[in-house]
Enzyme design. Sequence first.
Site, mmCIF file in Angstrom:
data_model
loop_
_atom_site.group_PDB
_atom_site.id
_atom_site.type_symbol
_atom_site.label_atom_id
_atom_site.label_comp_id
_atom_site.label_asym_id
_atom_site.label_seq_id
_atom_site.Cartn_x
_atom_site.Cartn_y
_atom_site.Cartn_z
ATOM 1 N N ARG A 114 93.903 66.602 23.000
ATOM 2 C CA ARG A 114 95.079 67.031 23.747
ATOM 3 C C ARG A 114 95.637 65.827 24.494
ATOM 4 O O ARG A 114 95.056 65.359 25.457
ATOM 5 C CB ARG A 114 94.680 68.155 24.715
ATOM 6 C CG ARG A 114 95.706 68.456 25.784
ATOM 7 C CD ARG A 114 95.298 69.643 26.638
ATOM 8 N NE ARG A 114 93.950 69.578 27.180
ATOM 9 C CZ ARG A 114 93.597 68.890 28.258
ATOM 10 N NH1 ARG A 114 94.480 68.149 28.892
ATOM 11 N NH2 ARG A 114 92.348 68.928 28.687
ATOM 12 N N HIS A 168 96.162 69.670 30.630
ATOM 13 C CA HIS A 168 95.767 71.015 30.209
ATOM 14 C C HIS A 168 96.943 71.979 30.350
ATOM 15 O O HIS A 168 97.265 72.741 29.438
ATOM 16 C CB HIS A 168 94.587 71.489 31.059
ATOM 17 C CG HIS A 168 94.195 72.909 30.839
ATOM 18 N ND1 HIS A 168 93.610 73.357 29.668
ATOM 19 C CD2 HIS A 168 94.320 74.008 31.639
ATOM 20 C CE1 HIS A 168 93.391 74.659 29.764
ATOM 21 N NE2 HIS A 168 93.814 75.074 30.936
ATOM 22 N N TYR A 211 89.646 63.330 35.200
ATOM 23 C CA TYR A 211 88.457 63.480 34.357
ATOM 24 C C TYR A 211 88.493 62.670 33.059
ATOM 25 O O TYR A 211 87.538 62.719 32.287
ATOM 26 C CB TYR A 211 88.209 64.964 34.040
ATOM 27 C CG TYR A 211 89.390 65.694 33.408
ATOM 28 C CD1 TYR A 211 89.618 65.650 32.032
ATOM 29 C CD2 TYR A 211 90.269 66.436 34.186
ATOM 30 C CE1 TYR A 211 90.690 66.312 31.456
ATOM 31 C CE2 TYR A 211 91.339 67.106 33.627
ATOM 32 C CZ TYR A 211 91.551 67.048 32.267
ATOM 33 O OH TYR A 211 92.608 67.699 31.705
#
Length: 377
Positions: free
Chosen positions: A266, A270, A279
């Site tokens: 991705r 998100h 992260y």
Amino acid sequence: MTAETLRQQTVDRLLPSLDPVRFVAADGSAVEAPEGYVAPPDDLLREAFARMVVGRRFDAQASALTRQGRLAVYPSSRGQEACQIGAVLALRERDWLFPTYRDSVALVSRGLDPVEVLSLLRGDWHCGYDPAAVRTAPQCTPLATQTIHAVGMADALRRRGAGDVVLALVGDGGTSEGDFHEALNYAAVLRAPVVFLVQNNGYAISVPLARQTAAPSLAYKGVGYGMPSEQVDGNDLVAVLAVLSRAVERAREGRGPSLVEAHTYRLEAHTNADDPSRYRDEAEVAAWSAADPLPRLETYLRGRGVLSDAEVAACAARAEEVAERLRAELAVEVLGDPLELFDHVFATPTPQLREQRAQLAAELAHGAEGAEEAGGR
């Protein structure tokens, strides 16, 4: 043949390839065809490219509309288009697709109205389209619950002898849910005509794969249920389509379910509420950007001499038409009726629902009266 040899052969048939199946390298060059797989025809790959261009533009426009407040939320699938479009092209029109919340591009590629696809993400109470008419289940937000639904539909189709297949999309995070494992077991025991495609983009929101499983790859999870499994380069549309087509035809022939893990990434956050820099680092994103499925497929097709500048321009023009329509139609405010909250909950409303509906209706009427009085002063 000894019993041990027979058991070993059975296990070997269930195990995925040691390395993800691949036809096209990250730079768009062709690699040696993997054993047992045949590349899809060029005309189908050109169609896949056209749909990928539209899907990429749709995704960018939906993200922009979210920033403008026209959508409540939008989970981008930029970088995962090869998985979603490959899944759609592996199916027939009568087959069923069970998507997740991140699979809007798959729905657009399947021919659903792009505006209807985004209805749910505008905050509407319904999914925007008629699932039975388009053989596409509502986009599922709870993780992996759609996998159980997919198996139930597949078993119903099997009992009818219709020869139709179900394909369920799920993320790597969804494989950690109990529903996923129940679905695999249920499907294998019933030999249901369903294919599970795991889009492994490396993160369940911010949780990396290594924190979710100790398995060598998610594809190995099918073996424990007696289900043949495979892993594929999820950014190589040629490979995704080849692997899924074989799994779908296997299900259509009555030979049961399959599990396919697509290794992808991705590229965006998100959702618009996420900060991916917390992260993952820029080097990781850059490495995966170099394997972007869209330029990868374009380079491959141009190298084969089956994609022209004119075709690429036509695809881009079509994509802009879709984006323009989205901007125009999603700029219109939708005035919802709060009382619709109580519609379609039960075929016959319960006393509690009737009481709650009446209470809300009274409050709305009181509010309207107050606003009218204030406007008259």
